[in-house]
Motif scaffolding. Structure first.
Motif: not given
Length: 164
Positions: A114-115, A117, A130-131, A152
């Motif tokens: 998903a993401r 960092a 995580s968003g 992603e």
């Protein structure tokens, strides 16, 4: 001491997790055991035209997830730690007492990323979110996702994981 326990209880209740892990070992037949006492499995990140294997420790319990990568001064290029959750949820991590930069890879229930960092700052108390609800978070050496072209939408597979 009481304030420290209260702070930990608040963090766990709000879903904040440290980039850390240690404790009770719930062994699986295919897992090795790390010096930390955690199970170790091979995890694979699969992209559209490549894949890469990592040797990861599994932080299962809240205590293991709270400690995570704290106090470690190095990590191998193909090592990591996976934080699986009992059910998908928004995740929030921080770098308190984490001495090395890490890439945090947030994984959906279907195993897709998903993401990411990249190069989370050591010792930072800033939340890394995580968003969206995720089933797990993978931590690898800082900058490694960029080096390997992990993006992603790539898929993460490990024994006992969402699609493993």
């Amino acid at each position: 001491m009481i304030l420290n326990r209260l702070f930990l209880a608040i963090l766990l209740a709000t879903g904040a997790h440290g980039c850390r892990a240690e404790t009770q070992n719930v062994a699986s037949p295919s897992a090795a055991i790390a010096p930390s006492g955690l199970d170790v499995v091979t995890l694979e990140v699969r992209g559209s035209d490549s894949s890469h294997a990592f040797r990861v420790e599994i932080a299962r319990t809240p205590e293991e997830q709270e400690k995570g990568m704290m106090f470690r001064d190095s990590m191998g290029a193909d090592d990591g730690m996976i934080f699986p959750f009992p059910s998908p949820r928004p995740a929030r991590f921080w770098m308190k007492n984490t001495m090395i930069p890490l890439d945090l890879i947030f994984i959906r229930e279907d195993g897709t990323i998903a993401r990411i960092a990249v190069n989370a700052e050591p010792y930072s108390l800033a939340g890394i979110e995580s968003g969206e609800p995720v089933a797990a978070v993978l931590e690898i050496a800082g900058g490694r996702s960029v080096e390997l072209g992990i993006v992603e939408g790539d898929r993460v597979v490990w024994p006992g994981g969402p699609v493993g």
